[in-house]
Design a protein around this motif. Sequence first.
Motif, PDB file in Angstrom:
ATOM      1  N   SER A   1      40.249 -29.866 -49.649  1.00  0.00           N
ATOM      2  CA  SER A   1      40.639 -29.143 -50.869  1.00  0.00           C
ATOM      3  C   SER A   1      40.373 -29.947 -52.140  1.00  0.00           C
ATOM      4  N   GLY A   2      40.184 -31.281 -51.997  1.00  0.00           N
ATOM      5  CA  GLY A   2      39.875 -32.109 -53.167  1.00  0.00           C
ATOM      6  C   GLY A   2      40.955 -33.125 -53.526  1.00  0.00           C
ATOM      7  N   LYS A   3      41.808 -33.459 -52.557  1.00  0.00           N
ATOM      8  CA  LYS A   3      42.902 -34.407 -52.813  1.00  0.00           C
ATOM      9  C   LYS A   3      42.375 -35.800 -53.157  1.00  0.00           C
ATOM     10  N   THR A   4      41.469 -36.296 -52.327  1.00  0.00           N
ATOM     11  CA  THR A   4      40.906 -37.623 -52.571  1.00  0.00           C
ATOM     12  C   THR A   4      40.171 -37.644 -53.914  1.00  0.00           C
ATOM     13  N   GLU A   5      39.459 -36.569 -54.191  1.00  0.00           N
ATOM     14  CA  GLU A   5      38.719 -36.449 -55.457  1.00  0.00           C
ATOM     15  C   GLU A   5      39.669 -36.546 -56.660  1.00  0.00           C
ATOM     16  N   LEU A   6      40.785 -35.864 -56.604  1.00  0.00           N
ATOM     17  CA  LEU A   6      41.741 -35.883 -57.720  1.00  0.00           C
ATOM     18  C   LEU A   6      42.312 -37.291 -57.925  1.00  0.00           C
ATOM     19  N   VAL A   7      42.689 -37.938 -56.822  1.00  0.00           N
ATOM     20  CA  VAL A   7      43.226 -39.299 -56.933  1.00  0.00           C
ATOM     21  C   VAL A   7      42.178 -40.221 -57.559  1.00  0.00           C
ATOM     22  N   LYS A   8      40.931 -40.088 -57.112  1.00  0.00           N
ATOM     23  CA  LYS A   8      39.854 -40.942 -57.641  1.00  0.00           C
ATOM     24  C   LYS A   8      39.600 -40.665 -59.118  1.00  0.00           C
TER      25      LYS A   8
ATOM     26  N   LEU B   1      41.688 -39.505 -61.344  1.00  0.00           N
ATOM     27  CA  LEU B   1      42.814 -39.896 -62.202  1.00  0.00           C
ATOM     28  C   LEU B   1      43.073 -41.404 -62.224  1.00  0.00           C
ATOM     29  N   SER B   2      42.716 -42.085 -61.145  1.00  0.00           N
ATOM     30  CA  SER B   2      43.141 -43.481 -61.010  1.00  0.00           C
ATOM     31  C   SER B   2      42.376 -44.416 -61.931  1.00  0.00           C
ATOM     32  N   ASP B   3      43.097 -45.377 -62.515  1.00  0.00           N
ATOM     33  CA  ASP B   3      42.388 -46.392 -63.281  1.00  0.00           C
ATOM     34  C   ASP B   3      42.255 -47.712 -62.523  1.00  0.00           C
ATOM     35  N   ILE B   4      42.606 -47.692 -61.255  1.00  0.00           N
ATOM     36  CA  ILE B   4      42.241 -48.813 -60.378  1.00  0.00           C
ATOM     37  C   ILE B   4      41.322 -48.252 -59.292  1.00  0.00           C
ATOM     38  N   LYS B   5      40.639 -49.129 -58.589  1.00  0.00           N
ATOM     39  CA  LYS B   5      39.788 -48.657 -57.488  1.00  0.00           C
ATOM     40  C   LYS B   5      40.688 -48.087 -56.399  1.00  0.00           C
ATOM     41  N   VAL B   6      40.411 -46.847 -56.021  1.00  0.00           N
ATOM     42  CA  VAL B   6      41.280 -46.167 -55.061  1.00  0.00           C
ATOM     43  C   VAL B   6      41.147 -46.763 -53.668  1.00  0.00           C
ATOM     44  N   VAL B   7      42.313 -47.001 -53.054  1.00  0.00           N
ATOM     45  CA  VAL B   7      42.317 -47.451 -51.669  1.00  0.00           C
ATOM     46  C   VAL B   7      42.198 -46.207 -50.804  1.00  0.00           C
ATOM     47  N   GLU B   8      41.126 -46.115 -50.057  1.00  0.00           N
ATOM     48  CA  GLU B   8      40.912 -44.937 -49.218  1.00  0.00           C
ATOM     49  C   GLU B   8      40.991 -45.331 -47.758  1.00  0.00           C
TER      50      GLU B   8
ATOM     51  N   VAL C   1      42.915 -40.388 -43.187  1.00  0.00           N
ATOM     52  CA  VAL C   1      43.810 -40.450 -42.032  1.00  0.00           C
ATOM     53  C   VAL C   1      45.171 -41.061 -42.353  1.00  0.00           C
ATOM     54  N   VAL C   2      45.263 -41.903 -43.366  1.00  0.00           N
ATOM     55  CA  VAL C   2      46.564 -42.492 -43.702  1.00  0.00           C
ATOM     56  C   VAL C   2      46.969 -42.035 -45.098  1.00  0.00           C
ATOM     57  N   MET C   3      46.226 -42.465 -46.094  1.00  0.00           N
ATOM     58  CA  MET C   3      46.497 -42.025 -47.465  1.00  0.00           C
ATOM     59  C   MET C   3      45.389 -42.515 -48.383  1.00  0.00           C
ATOM     60  N   ASP C   4      45.353 -41.933 -49.586  1.00  0.00           N
ATOM     61  CA  ASP C   4      44.591 -42.501 -50.689  1.00  0.00           C
ATOM     62  C   ASP C   4      45.645 -43.072 -51.622  1.00  0.00           C
ATOM     63  N   PHE C   5      45.329 -44.197 -52.219  1.00  0.00           N
ATOM     64  CA  PHE C   5      46.287 -44.735 -53.180  1.00  0.00           C
ATOM     65  C   PHE C   5      45.586 -45.051 -54.485  1.00  0.00           C
ATOM     66  N   GLY C   6      46.123 -44.511 -55.577  1.00  0.00           N
ATOM     67  CA  GLY C   6      45.603 -44.798 -56.908  1.00  0.00           C
ATOM     68  C   GLY C   6      46.751 -44.992 -57.886  1.00  0.00           C
TER      69      GLY C   6
ATOM     70  N   TYR D   1      52.117 -43.723 -59.620  1.00  0.00           N
ATOM     71  CA  TYR D   1      51.467 -44.044 -58.353  1.00  0.00           C
ATOM     72  C   TYR D   1      51.071 -42.741 -57.677  1.00  0.00           C
ATOM     73  N   LEU D   2      49.808 -42.634 -57.352  1.00  0.00           N
ATOM     74  CA  LEU D   2      49.273 -41.402 -56.781  1.00  0.00           C
ATOM     75  C   LEU D   2      48.950 -41.622 -55.310  1.00  0.00           C
ATOM     76  N   TYR D   3      49.575 -40.840 -54.463  1.00  0.00           N
ATOM     77  CA  TYR D   3      49.316 -40.938 -53.035  1.00  0.00           C
ATOM     78  C   TYR D   3      48.700 -39.634 -52.548  1.00  0.00           C
ATOM     79  N   GLY D   4      47.464 -39.700 -52.074  1.00  0.00           N
ATOM     80  CA  GLY D   4      46.829 -38.527 -51.461  1.00  0.00           C
ATOM     81  C   GLY D   4      47.133 -38.533 -49.979  1.00  0.00           C
ATOM     82  N   THR D   5      47.585 -37.412 -49.465  1.00  0.00           N
ATOM     83  CA  THR D   5      47.931 -37.348 -48.039  1.00  0.00           C
ATOM     84  C   THR D   5      46.712 -36.919 -47.212  1.00  0.00           C
TER      85      THR D   5
END
Length: 170
Positions: free
Chosen positions: A14-21, A23-30, A48-53, A63-67
Amino acid sequence: MRYAKIIITGPFNSGKTELVKTLSDIKVVETEEKLGNEKISNKTNTTVVMDFGRTSLNDNIIYLYGTPGQERFDFMWEILSNNILGFIVMIDSTKRDFSSAKNILKFFINKVKVPYIIAANKQDLPGALDKENIRKLLDISNDIEIVECIATDSSSSLQVLKKIMEKISS
Ligand SMILES: Nc1nc2c(ncn2[C@@H]2O[C@H](COP(=O)(O)OP(=O)(O)O)[C@@H](O)[C@H]2O)c(=O)[nH]1
Ligand SMILES: [Mg+2]
């Protein structure tokens, strides 16, 4: 300075990882793994775990967590929902079957009593439904806010973030 933890959830692709990326001003942990037989279109990986930005808005560090989107990873939904101040349910507006979105929405509404919005994503694609049609298909009432968006676009993504932060602070 205040801190806010927000979840970006919703179905697979749906675009969860895309949104976190976006919006994030740090490199997203994928945390992605190769798809098994669920492979659709050109998507080869799944979270499989989360995206973190992380980003900031006004006086807040957010703090943005993509599920993960797939229900076989729903144990992560449980873990990630701890201490959230709000959540965003991303939806691929070009879809016609929103059964997975409905299940995810139900899960988080029952799990946490915090503000949430629906983000009707991929509005740039042909065949994207508008928010009123999505409201009908999701079968949700008028008081649940749906924001049309394009997660690949930064100003559009920022509107989504502003809307959830508005709900959290009101
Ligand atoms: N055209 C378009 N493509 C998008 C948009 N948002 C995400 N995508 C694409 O849709 C695919 C799935 O996005 P992804 O963030 O990986 O979905 P996730 O499974 O929910 O994390 C990727 O190829 C993205 O580049 C959007 O607003 N417009
Ligand atoms: Mg993802």
